[in-house]
Design an enzyme around this catalytic site. Sequence first.
Site, PDB file in Angstrom:
ATOM      1  N   HIS A  55       0.846  -1.141   0.030  1.00 38.28           N
ATOM      2  CA  HIS A  55       0.062   0.016  -0.010  1.00 38.28           C
ATOM      3  C   HIS A  55       0.922   1.078  -0.127  1.00 38.28           C
ATOM      4  CE1 HIS A  55      -4.046   1.599   1.533  1.00 38.28           C
ATOM      5  NE2 HIS A  55      -3.620   2.220   0.792  1.00 38.28           N
TER       6      HIS A  55
ATOM      7  N   ILE B 210      -2.730   2.000  -4.613  1.00 36.00           N
ATOM      8  CA  ILE B 210      -2.205   3.433  -4.611  1.00 36.00           C
ATOM      9  C   ILE B 210      -3.586   4.136  -4.416  1.00 36.00           C
ATOM     10  CG2 ILE B 210      -2.279   3.436  -6.990  1.00 36.00           C
ATOM     11  CD1 ILE B 210       0.255   5.534  -6.864  1.00 36.00           C
ATOM     12  N   GLU B 211      -3.268   4.867  -3.261  1.00 36.20           N
ATOM     13  CA  GLU B 211      -4.505   5.574  -2.691  1.00 36.20           C
ATOM     14  C   GLU B 211      -4.417   7.089  -2.554  1.00 36.20           C
ATOM     15  OE1 GLU B 211      -7.965   5.153   0.988  1.00 36.20           O
ATOM     16  OE2 GLU B 211      -6.226   3.810   0.697  1.00 36.20           O
ATOM     17  N   VAL B 212      -5.273   7.560  -3.289  1.00 32.82           N
ATOM     18  CA  VAL B 212      -5.477   9.201  -3.273  1.00 32.82           C
ATOM     19  C   VAL B 212      -3.983   9.817  -3.518  1.00 32.82           C
ATOM     20  CG1 VAL B 212      -6.600  11.137  -2.094  1.00 32.82           C
ATOM     21  CG2 VAL B 212      -7.416   8.808  -1.589  1.00 32.82           C
TER      22      VAL B 212
ATOM     23  N   LEU C  85      -1.883   7.239   0.388  1.00 31.53           N
ATOM     24  CA  LEU C  85      -2.838   7.428   1.540  1.00 31.53           C
ATOM     25  C   LEU C  85      -3.034   6.303   2.324  1.00 31.53           C
ATOM     26  CD1 LEU C  85      -4.570   8.843   3.871  1.00 31.53           C
ATOM     27  CD2 LEU C  85      -6.436   8.790   2.179  1.00 31.53           C
TER      28      LEU C  85
END
Length: 265
Positions: free
Chosen positions: A115, A159-161, A118
């Site tokens: 991850h 891959i977040e925000v 974010l």
Amino acid sequence: MRQARPTVADLRAMRGKRQLTMLRVLTLDEAEAAERAGVDIVSVPPELVCDPRYREVAPSLFTMPGDNFYEVGTADDFVRWAFRLYKAGADAVYCSASYATIKRMADEAIPVIGHVGLIPSRATWTGGFKAVGKTAETAMQVFEAVKNLEAAGAIGAEIEVVPVEVARAISERTSLIMLSMGAGDGCDAQYLFADDILGQTRGHVPRHSKVYRNFAAEYERLQAERIEAFSEFVNDVTSARYPEDRHVVNMSSSELERFEQMLPK
């Protein structure tokens, strides 16, 4: 008809050919719906994939259970945890723990998804629940995190925000399968939560979410109906409308007479 469940090699071969779809599902009903809708990948609670009914309703979903790192423990704990899930039918595991922990699992040939961007369990380090990578320096930190995951042996990363331009540039420069949650279509898969898609989320809905149904309103309607039904039952009992003859069993008059004679005087 659905194809056989994809492997890690299949997902890698699909990179750049089409956008994959990914959902976070929490129940057997949601998993079955994802299967029948043609979703490619699901993230699930560990206990769901351990349910023997799971693979009956979701035979072809590439399934990735995960817990926050502080719910599992040390690197050795993670290995035992991952083997248990792999044996139950998982195809990969999600891990937001250290690169060393991810490497420990990868060394045992466990497919691991990391991850970046974010990371909710570590949001305090990046300023809370907001976009990560909006400056050149922070964008490079996201890129370096991806390269560290590569070096540790991960197969992919959520891959977040992260700004769409940054996510696209990173995806073009990594061998990882990149799962976009609010990071645009330059990645390999688009990832949303079933709760958001179904309109079950109360309060804040993330910018990247798209609501397709209004289950919250339906649940409210069903709750109102539930209360009404319970109230009608209470009223029937207190007014002697329940039970009626059709709800009970009667004894024949002859057997009743015999029974009454057998009772103590």
